[in-house]
Design a protein around this motif. Structure first.
Motif: not given
Length: 145
Positions: A16-37
């Motif tokens: 989870x940490x690896x996937x989130x870090x890689x996604x967040x560091x990608x140019x053009x990504x503003x933020x990871x969107x949390x779910x309703x929970x």
């Protein structure tokens, strides 16, 4: 048996940490969107004083890009990322929900996120002593900011 479960939980958290870090560091990504929970848990944490309000708002910690703190795993979850074992041996299914920065094409951002997340998850699993897995990544753009 408890050591195996603990090892699985640690591997899941690392993925989870690896996937989130890689996604967040990608140019053009503003933020990871949390779910309703996550949003509801963040609201409860803010009102009870048990959590940081800044960490629960979408985009508050991740807008800074590469200098952002590592994503934290709470209760086996990272906001905006889901991971579970795939159908094959050692396979993983990763789902990423994110917001794209204005001025970036959503399709280009998604195409950049998928290989980064795949490589990061494979590296995290290899670091845990397992063979490089097959990784299926699904990216959903939920917002353009």
């Amino acid at each position: 048996m408890s050591q195996v479960m603990s090892g699985d939980a640690q591997l899941h958290a690392a993925v989870l940490r690896a996937a989130a870090g890689a996604a967040k560091d990608t140019p053009g990504v503003a933020f990871l969107r949390p779910g309703l929970g996550e949003l509801l848990r963040g609201t409860v944490a803010r009102t009870t004083g048990t959590g940081s309000g800044a960490a629960s708002r979408p985009g508050s910690a991740s807008r800074s890009g590469a200098g952002a703190p590592a994503p934290s795993v709470r209760g086996g979850r990272v906001p905006g990322v889901r991971a579970d074992r795939g159908s094959g041996p050692g396979a993983w299914r990763i789902r990423v929900h994110l917001a794209v920065r204005r001025g970036h094409r959503a399709l280009d951002v998604v195409r950049a996120v998928r290989p980064r997340v795949t490589a990061a998850v494979q590296e995290a699993v290899r670091a845990a002593g397992e063979a490089a897995p097959e990784v299926a990544v699904t990216v959903t753009v939920t917002d353009i900011t």
